[in-house]
Design an enzyme around this catalytic site. Sequence first.
Site, short mmCIF file in Angstrom:
data_model
loop_
_atom_site.label_atom_id
_atom_site.label_comp_id
_atom_site.label_asym_id
_atom_site.label_seq_id
_atom_site.Cartn_x
_atom_site.Cartn_y
_atom_site.Cartn_z
N ALA A 1 0.65 -1.34 -0.08
CA ALA A 1 -0.08 -0.07 0.15
C ALA A 1 0.93 1.29 0.03
O ALA A 1 1.90 1.55 0.76
CB ALA A 1 -1.13 0.12 1.18
N TYR B 1 7.61 11.74 -2.98
CA TYR B 1 7.39 10.39 -3.00
C TYR B 1 8.75 9.43 -2.63
O TYR B 1 8.68 8.59 -1.92
CB TYR B 1 6.84 9.74 -4.41
CG TYR B 1 6.58 8.23 -4.51
CD1 TYR B 1 5.83 7.41 -3.86
CD2 TYR B 1 7.69 7.54 -5.24
CE1 TYR B 1 5.57 6.26 -4.29
CE2 TYR B 1 7.57 6.28 -5.71
CZ TYR B 1 6.47 5.66 -5.25
OH TYR B 1 6.55 4.17 -5.33
#
Length: 327
Positions: free
Chosen positions: A86, A153
């Site tokens: 996830a 990210y």
Amino acid sequence: MNVLVTGGAGFIGSHIAEGLLEEGHTVTVLDVMDPYYDTGIKERNVELCRELGDERFEFVNGSITDEELVRDIIASRDIDYIYHQAAQAGVRTSVENPKKPHEINTTGLLNLLQAAADHGVERFVNASSSSVYGEMEYLPYDEDHQNVPQSPYGVTKLAAEHYCRVWTDVYDLPTVSLRYFTVYGPRMRPNMAITNFTSRCLNGKPPVIYGDGQQTRDFTYIDDIVGANLTLLETDAADGEAMNIGSTGNITIEELAEHIIDETGADVGLEYNDAKEADARHTHADVSKANELIGYEPSTSIREGVSQFVDWYRDNREWYEPLVLNS
């Protein structure tokens, strides 16, 4: 064995869940079904796992940011292994909204690590990314290459690796981080280059290349990714380590687009647009560490994998094709 796959309704997570079910394990998938891309694809992924696993499969709609839910799942289902897939994906998306990937990729990870340590989970496998490397010093990247992420990210993925290492060293939770290099294959996210190029070609439109097309990528076929993950059920090697999981080579984006044109038989040329912010210029993995520790050997070249993907795309075009193609 009881296994939790976070993000298991997504592309990589659902393939890992399928692999686990095929080997006879009991699988719980936790996924929030974020509409980052078409949730219909995720729903189909879940149904494929349910059909394969029957009573050995359970889907829980929820987020890893829900600490109470995470603890309940791990404790009540007596989880032995966690495959943590996830994440809020997307380099470009993280530049636009850095807080969301931090909340999911960092805070959510900590919820999982703490609950896993408290309940005696046997191993925690963390999905990392080539984005941790950032600015290139040399190719191929080995694990000693500097880590200077160029996007929020990438920062969250590097932080996650360090948290995993600390939970191994300090809290005795066996962890491994796998640095994926641009994964592709059936059911992949429809906003990725290979899907976008294929969609456009099959609809008589030219692939759009951002930048000059000479940037290179190490594309890794999904079967190789699944194989690396499942190997970690069979060995206790690599605890606390991070390792590259890449392919047999790399390819320029221009060559990739031309290969897809050939595979689809489209009568189109190429279009070029401005380069995207925060995208790496080149990626290429040295997988010798993974080979040494877990026997990893990528088996699918980019040209073979793209050919397989185009065939799969044609067979599944009715439900999979993105609703909107880039103009």
